[in-house]
Enzyme design. Structure first.
Site, PDB file in Angstrom:
ATOM      1  N   ARG A  50      75.994  28.184  22.131  1.00  0.00           N
ATOM      2  CA  ARG A  50      75.481  27.748  20.829  1.00  0.00           C
ATOM      3  C   ARG A  50      76.578  27.159  19.945  1.00  0.00           C
ATOM      4  NH1 ARG A  50      71.617  32.747  19.363  1.00  0.00           N
ATOM      5  NH2 ARG A  50      73.011  33.706  20.838  1.00  0.00           N
ATOM      6  N   LYS A 151      76.900  40.417  36.323  1.00  0.00           N
ATOM      7  CA  LYS A 151      76.473  41.789  36.203  1.00  0.00           C
ATOM      8  C   LYS A 151      76.630  42.256  34.753  1.00  0.00           C
ATOM      9  CE  LYS A 151      79.680  43.958  35.246  1.00  0.00           C
ATOM     10  NZ  LYS A 151      80.814  43.508  34.462  1.00  0.00           N
ATOM     11  N   HIS A 181      81.991  40.683  41.045  1.00  0.00           N
ATOM     12  CA  HIS A 181      83.200  40.023  41.555  1.00  0.00           C
ATOM     13  C   HIS A 181      84.110  40.966  42.347  1.00  0.00           C
ATOM     14  CE1 HIS A 181      85.189  41.541  37.874  1.00  0.00           C
ATOM     15  NE2 HIS A 181      86.315  41.388  38.525  1.00  0.00           N
ATOM     16  N   GLU A 219      91.933  50.750  33.172  1.00  0.00           N
ATOM     17  CA  GLU A 219      92.395  49.461  32.621  1.00  0.00           C
ATOM     18  C   GLU A 219      93.144  49.721  31.327  1.00  0.00           C
ATOM     19  OE1 GLU A 219      89.639  45.881  33.290  1.00  0.00           O
ATOM     20  OE2 GLU A 219      88.297  47.517  32.788  1.00  0.00           O
ATOM     21  N   HIS A 243      80.557  47.576  39.598  1.00  0.00           N
ATOM     22  CA  HIS A 243      81.739  47.446  40.458  1.00  0.00           C
ATOM     23  C   HIS A 243      82.031  48.702  41.286  1.00  0.00           C
ATOM     24  CE1 HIS A 243      82.379  43.808  38.369  1.00  0.00           C
ATOM     25  NE2 HIS A 243      83.033  44.283  37.328  1.00  0.00           N
TER      26      HIS A 243
HETATM   27  C1  BG6 Z   1      84.410  42.819  34.419  1.00  0.00           C
HETATM   28  C2  BG6 Z   1      84.124  43.759  33.308  1.00  0.00           C
HETATM   29  O1  BG6 Z   1      83.276  42.631  35.212  1.00  0.00           O
HETATM   30  O2  BG6 Z   1      85.472  43.322  35.219  1.00  0.00           O
HETATM   31  C3  BG6 Z   1      85.362  43.974  32.481  1.00  0.00           C
HETATM   32  O3  BG6 Z   1      83.066  43.243  32.504  1.00  0.00           O
HETATM   33  C4  BG6 Z   1      86.528  44.394  33.320  1.00  0.00           C
HETATM   34  O4  BG6 Z   1      85.123  44.927  31.442  1.00  0.00           O
HETATM   35  C5  BG6 Z   1      86.705  43.463  34.527  1.00  0.00           C
HETATM   36  O5  BG6 Z   1      87.699  44.381  32.531  1.00  0.00           O
HETATM   37  C6  BG6 Z   1      87.737  43.989  35.483  1.00  0.00           C
HETATM   38  O6  BG6 Z   1      87.902  43.076  36.513  1.00  0.00           O
HETATM   39  P1  BG6 Z   1      89.315  42.837  37.220  1.00  0.00           P
HETATM   40  O7  BG6 Z   1      89.016  41.935  38.349  1.00  0.00           O
HETATM   41  O8  BG6 Z   1      90.174  42.225  36.175  1.00  0.00           O
HETATM   42  O9  BG6 Z   1      89.791  44.187  37.640  1.00  0.00           O
END
Ligand code: BG6
Length: 487
Positions: A50, A151, A181, A219, A243
């Site tokens: 948007r 997701k 992913h 994280e 994940h």
């Molecule tokens: C995403 C989440 O799908 O994956 C994030 O929405 C997260 O919150 C991220 O930080 C982590 O992915 P990666 O590949 O950086 O470990």
């Protein structure tokens, strides 16, 4: 191998093009594919959201994103070529107003020529999926298209079912690409390689030898600019049911008949079918100190930024082997790993033996990032006249063995362009996963505040007791001598 195939000509539309996901992952991945010669011969990328932005504004956004988030500096010539494929349409795409995007798509298709395939990437919060999906149907642009849904697919069991019905009223199942992913990560796929390409692991991959499994994805980052998304989702929906569950499925699944999409997906989905429904006793929710003060966060927010869970699988292979899962923002370090802790040998002949229920010195760890690889930790005899044990390890590191890795989004976007659904999720599996967590969505239990930079609230130790969390203890496990007994 699919990776070497050049995708057919494409027009790609990124919904949510100026959002965090697009900047952090999608634009860098598309540029990377371009540099590797893995994009279609002719293609266009249309960004949509948007926010007001010109085509040049979007190109600048892409350049900044690539410089900031990708390992590559956007070298001028290659970025120049890539930038020519980019355009932007600022527009609220909804069922009663589809024209601006439709015109942009027509224009891009004429530029590409012929009848290019369409890839619609929904890089938007799950609450926006229904409107965009319906609009795609109304707009009549679903021929030749595939749609990638980020997701989480739905936000609970009911919304999943509604969304699934809507999606199937607009698209055929083979047009639907539900992305996670983590399944695009080399080190996650390596779980399958290690298990099924080697003769030595699979015989011990069961309750007779494995005491428990940990899947840990701490994280360091906080929610940053993503409060809008995060307030609606939280760690359980954003990470755990997506994940971490998907990784768990790779660890726990039975050998598929082949690595073709259907047999692989069948076995993966069966894992969700045998997961016991979770109760509030199976989870610990946390919120990092200061989250409520972040921009866009409600001052009384009860959204969890941390979740730890115990998951049990009711099947022959895994009965009584708990899987402990943990993930959170604002934690001590960024690291993703799966650890299988093995049972003790039947006799304890050595004086220094460490009780594996406290912390197993015998464990196999898949490091899923940042230092992708596999580490096998065991006890060895320390040199010297007495029988004294020391911790030792064997290590495989991806980059030293094979060089650079292919990025997760690169892999999955390429798969979507060539129509390979192997690493995407099916609705059945996702529905079963929502069923597992629905009781704790209904009754989430307490929310503990934890200090930033920590490993989560103290309550997580009760969840795993008498065992212990592998991190951070294991950071030094390989080099730490085991105390000598007094014998
Ligand atoms: C995403 C989440 O799908 O994956 C994030 O929405 C997260 O919150 C991220 O930080 C982590 O992915 P990666 O590949 O950086 O470990």
């Amino acid at each position: 191998m699919s990776w070497q195939r050049t995708p057919p000509d494409h027009v790609i539309v990124i919904f949510g093009a100026n959002g965090d996901l697009s900047r952090r992952k999608l634009l860098p991945a598309l540029f990377h594919l371009h540099c590797e010669g893995l994009m279609p011969r002719r293609y266009r990328i249309i960004g949509n959201s948007r926010s007001e932005l010109s085509d040049d504004g979007f190109r600048n956004l892409a350049r900044e994103a690539i410089e900031r988030f990708s390992g590559l500096g956007p070298d001028d010539e290659r970025f120049g070529e890539f930038a020519e494929t980019l355009s932007y349409v600022s527009h609220d795409f909804r069922p009663d107003d589809t024209d601006p995007l439709h015109s942009a798509l027509d224009r891009a298709e004429r530029e590409v020529g012929g009848e290019p395939r369409r890839l619609f990437y929904l890089a938007v919060p799950p609450t926006a999926f229904p409107t965009i999906t319906e609009a795609l149907g109304k707009c009549g642009i679903t021929q030749r298209c595939r749609v990638v849904f980020e997701k989480p697919f739905g936000t609970d069991l009911e919304s999943f079912r509604e969304l699934d019905r809507l999606v199937h009223s607009v698209l055929e199942e083979d047009q639907v690409y539900r992305i996670d992913h983590f399944l695009g990560k080399e080190a996650v796929q390596n779980i399958l390689a290690l298990r099924f390409a080697n003769g030595m692991f699979e015989p011990i991959w069961n309750r007779n030898y494995i005491d428990h499994v940990q899947i840990d994805v701490p994280e360091e980052i906080d929610v940053g600019r993503r409060a809008g998304f995060y307030e609606q989702t939280g760690a359980l929906r954003d990470m755990l049911v997506t994940h971490l569950f998907q990784v768990l499925a790779f660890v726990a699944m039975e050998p598929p008949a082949s690595l073709d999409p259907e047999p692989l997906m069948d076995e993966r989905d069966k894992v969700f079918d045998v997961m016991a429904q979770m109760t509030p006793d199976d989870i610990v929710r946390g919120q990092y100190d200061g989250y409520r003060e972040a921009e866009g966060v409600a001052p009384d927010s009860t959204t969890e930024t941390f979740v730890a869970a115990r998951v049990c699988l009711e099947n022959w292979r895994w009965k009584d082997v708990p899987f402990y899962l943990r993930t959170g923002k604002g934690m001590a370090e960024k690291r993703s790993a799966v650890t299988l802790a093995f049972r003790s040998p039947p006799m304890r002949m050595f004086p220094d033996f460490v009780d594996p229920r406290r912390f197993a010195p015998n464990h196999l760890t898949f490091e899923l990032g940042p230092h992708d690889g596999v580490v096998l930790a065991f006890l060895a005899k320390k040199p010297g006249p007495s029988i004294e044990l020391g911790r030792a390890h064997m290590e495989f590191r991806y980059t030293s063995a094979f060089g650079d890795l292919i990025g997760d989004y690169e892999r999955l976007i390429h798969d979507a362009m060539i129509g390979d659904r192997t690493l995407f999720s099916r609705g059945d599996g996702i529905e079963a996963a929502w069923k597992v967590v629905q009781p704790v969505l209904d009754d989430p239990g307490p929310l503990y505040v934890y200090p930033r930079g920590s490993w989560g609230p103290d309550a997580i130790d009760r969840l795993i007791a008498p065992r212990q969390w592998h991190f951070p203890v294991s950071r030094s496990h390989a080099f730490e001598p085991v105390e000598r007994s007094d014998r």
